[in-house]
Design an enzyme around this catalytic site. Structure first.
Site, PDB file in Angstrom:
ATOM      1  N   ASN A  88       0.863  -1.169   0.000  1.00 51.03           N
ATOM      2  CA  ASN A  88       0.000   0.000   0.000  1.00 51.03           C
ATOM      3  C   ASN A  88       0.907   1.229   0.000  1.00 51.03           C
ATOM      4  O   ASN A  88       1.487   1.579   1.022  1.00 51.03           O
ATOM      5  CB  ASN A  88      -0.886  -0.038   1.254  1.00 51.03           C
ATOM      6  CG  ASN A  88      -1.748   1.195   1.397  1.00 51.03           C
ATOM      7  OD1 ASN A  88      -1.822   2.025   0.491  1.00 51.03           O
ATOM      8  ND2 ASN A  88      -2.411   1.334   2.534  1.00 51.03           N
ATOM      9  N   LYS A 117       0.077   4.241  -0.377  1.00 53.72           N
ATOM     10  CA  LYS A 117      -0.608   5.407   0.209  1.00 53.72           C
ATOM     11  C   LYS A 117      -0.382   6.660  -0.652  1.00 53.72           C
ATOM     12  O   LYS A 117      -0.273   6.550  -1.867  1.00 53.72           O
ATOM     13  CB  LYS A 117      -0.160   5.612   1.657  1.00 53.72           C
ATOM     14  CG  LYS A 117      -0.295   4.337   2.484  1.00 53.72           C
ATOM     15  CD  LYS A 117      -0.141   4.553   3.960  1.00 53.72           C
ATOM     16  CE  LYS A 117      -0.289   3.236   4.692  1.00 53.72           C
ATOM     17  NZ  LYS A 117      -0.283   3.370   6.128  1.00 53.72           N
ATOM     18  N   HIS A 171      -9.708   1.253   4.576  1.00 53.33           N
ATOM     19  CA  HIS A 171      -8.451   1.417   5.309  1.00 53.33           C
ATOM     20  C   HIS A 171      -8.689   2.380   6.482  1.00 53.33           C
ATOM     21  O   HIS A 171      -9.468   3.326   6.365  1.00 53.33           O
ATOM     22  CB  HIS A 171      -7.368   1.963   4.373  1.00 53.33           C
ATOM     23  CG  HIS A 171      -6.018   1.948   5.006  1.00 53.33           C
ATOM     24  ND1 HIS A 171      -5.619   2.916   5.892  1.00 53.33           N
ATOM     25  CD2 HIS A 171      -5.002   1.057   4.924  1.00 53.33           C
ATOM     26  CE1 HIS A 171      -4.396   2.620   6.322  1.00 53.33           C
ATOM     27  NE2 HIS A 171      -3.997   1.496   5.750  1.00 53.33           N
ATOM     28  N   GLU A 223      -7.083   4.763   7.596  1.00 54.17           N
ATOM     29  CA  GLU A 223      -6.849   6.189   7.297  1.00 54.17           C
ATOM     30  C   GLU A 223      -8.062   6.791   6.600  1.00 54.17           C
ATOM     31  O   GLU A 223      -8.378   7.967   6.786  1.00 54.17           O
ATOM     32  CB  GLU A 223      -5.572   6.335   6.451  1.00 54.17           C
ATOM     33  CG  GLU A 223      -4.329   6.139   7.317  1.00 54.17           C
ATOM     34  CD  GLU A 223      -3.155   5.524   6.599  1.00 54.17           C
ATOM     35  OE1 GLU A 223      -3.133   5.503   5.356  1.00 54.17           O
ATOM     36  OE2 GLU A 223      -2.236   5.037   7.300  1.00 54.17           O
ATOM     37  N   GLU A 238      -5.685  -4.826  10.589  1.00 59.03           N
ATOM     38  CA  GLU A 238      -4.688  -3.781  10.796  1.00 59.03           C
ATOM     39  C   GLU A 238      -5.026  -3.004  12.062  1.00 59.03           C
ATOM     40  O   GLU A 238      -5.831  -2.057  12.006  1.00 59.03           O
ATOM     41  CB  GLU A 238      -4.674  -2.821   9.603  1.00 59.03           C
ATOM     42  CG  GLU A 238      -4.350  -3.490   8.286  1.00 59.03           C
ATOM     43  CD  GLU A 238      -3.784  -2.507   7.283  1.00 59.03           C
ATOM     44  OE1 GLU A 238      -2.642  -2.685   6.872  1.00 59.03           O
ATOM     45  OE2 GLU A 238      -4.482  -1.535   6.928  1.00 59.03           O
ATOM     46  N   GLY A 295       2.009   2.435  10.795  1.00 58.35           N
ATOM     47  CA  GLY A 295       2.947   3.551  10.626  1.00 58.35           C
ATOM     48  C   GLY A 295       3.632   3.988  11.914  1.00 58.35           C
ATOM     49  O   GLY A 295       4.243   5.047  11.963  1.00 58.35           O
ATOM     50  N   SER A 309       3.045  -1.858  10.575  1.00 56.91           N
ATOM     51  CA  SER A 309       4.491  -1.880  10.856  1.00 56.91           C
ATOM     52  C   SER A 309       5.148  -3.226  10.557  1.00 56.91           C
ATOM     53  O   SER A 309       6.100  -3.625  11.235  1.00 56.91           O
ATOM     54  CB  SER A 309       4.768  -1.449  12.294  1.00 56.91           C
ATOM     55  OG  SER A 309       4.327  -0.121  12.493  1.00 56.91           O
TER      56      SER A 309
HETATM   57  P1  PGA Z   1       2.454   0.411   7.712  1.00 55.90           P
HETATM   58  O1  PGA Z   1       1.006   0.577   7.052  1.00 55.90           O
HETATM   59  O2  PGA Z   1       3.036  -0.858   7.183  1.00 55.90           O
HETATM   60  O3  PGA Z   1       3.206   1.622   7.302  1.00 55.90           O
HETATM   61  O4  PGA Z   1       2.236   0.345   9.198  1.00 55.90           O
HETATM   62  C1  PGA Z   1       0.196  -0.536   6.799  1.00 55.90           C
HETATM   63  C2  PGA Z   1      -1.080  -0.084   6.178  1.00 55.90           C
HETATM   64  O5  PGA Z   1      -1.548   1.017   6.512  1.00 55.90           O
HETATM   65  O6  PGA Z   1      -1.666  -0.772   5.336  1.00 55.90           O
END
Ligand code: PGA
Length: 254
Positions: free
Chosen positions: A9, A11, A95, A97, A167, A173, A213
């Site tokens: 992803n 983003k 997601h 976010e 997640e 993140g 992460s």
């Molecule tokens: P990350 O994000 O690996 O940076 O923690 C995962 C995601 O949001 O799909």
């Protein structure tokens, strides 16, 4: 063991040129295997170019979002037929976010899943609890609600090709991935709950990815947890070599 899916992803990162460099890097480092499927989700502006770059590869194209209507007066939105038109096969839906910053709800997630299925795109439905919810002991209640309401109106036959990404919001993140126990417990819960809503074969068929992460140094332990069928990778997927290192460590890879 089911075939693992490892999805990147990206983003809100990468110009078209940077996205093409990244995907070229992934192709250069990737050792593919029939046991692992790899997908990348660039921004909408890079999807087309990345799709062309991937035309002869077995890396799949994924979108980061989809609108629930197929066409019409919906300024700024991107629909299933448009994603299909440029070769998308997967779409990330709900997601955290999007839930946090753009008002995505379980109800809109449900409508988007229907749109994806109608357009023969494989949904990657994201679910997960916030830190506050975990600390209050609400994790399973939250997951249950997200699954139940996200899948409401979705029929068993539509889950033949379906992905759920667990997640935990506090792990995204932050550099702080969930512990092995937390991952195993949540994935077990998700599989069982879907089996309750539908049946066991349907639940077993669904891929449950972990995201939050995940990186080259911790992915091996994550893969080893029961009911983990792959990863959704954010930050670590922006480094081609590191991402391919994660793929190389997937179960079933030589
Ligand atoms: P990350 O994000 O690996 O940076 O923690 C995962 C995601 O949001 O799909």
């Amino acid at each position: 063991m089911s075939k693992q899916l490892i999805a990147a992803n990206w983003k809100l990162n990468c110009t078209v040129e940077e996205a093409l460099m990244l995907v070229t890097g992934v192709q250069a480092h990737l050792k593919t295997s029939p046991n692992v499927e790899v997908a990348v989700a660039p921004t909408f502006t890079s999807l087309y170019s990345v799709g062309i770059a991937l035309a002869d590869s077995n890396i799949r194209l994924a979108a980061q979002d989809i609108f629930w209507e197929d066409k019409g007066a919906y300024t700024g939105e991107i629909s299933g037929p448009l994603l299909k038109d440029i070769g998308c096969e997967y779409v990330i839906i709900g997601h955290s976010e999007r839930r946090k910053y753009f008002g995505e709800t379980n109800e809109s997630v449900n409508k988007k899943i229907l749109a994806a299925l109608r357009n023969v795109l494989v949904p990657i439905m994201c679910i997960g609890e916030t830190l506050e919810e975990r600390e209050k002991g609400l994790t399973f209640e939250v997951l249950e609600k997200q699954i139940k309401n996200g899948l409401i109106t979705i029929q068993q036959k539509d889950l033949e090709n379906f992905v759920v990404a667990y997640e935990p919001v506090w792990a995204i993140g932050t550099g702080k991935n969930a512990s092995n126990e937390q991952i195993a417990e949540a994935h077990h819960f998700i599989r069982n709950y879907i089996a309750k809503l539908y049946d066991a074969p349907t639940a077993n068929n669904i891929k449950i990815l972990y995201g939050g992460s995940a990186k080259a140094s911790n992915c091996k332990e994550i893969y080893a947890q029961k009911n983990v069928d792959g990863l959704l990778v954010g930050g670590a997927s922006l480094d081609a070599k590191g991402f391919c290192d994660m793929i190389a460590q997937a179960p079933g890879q030589k």
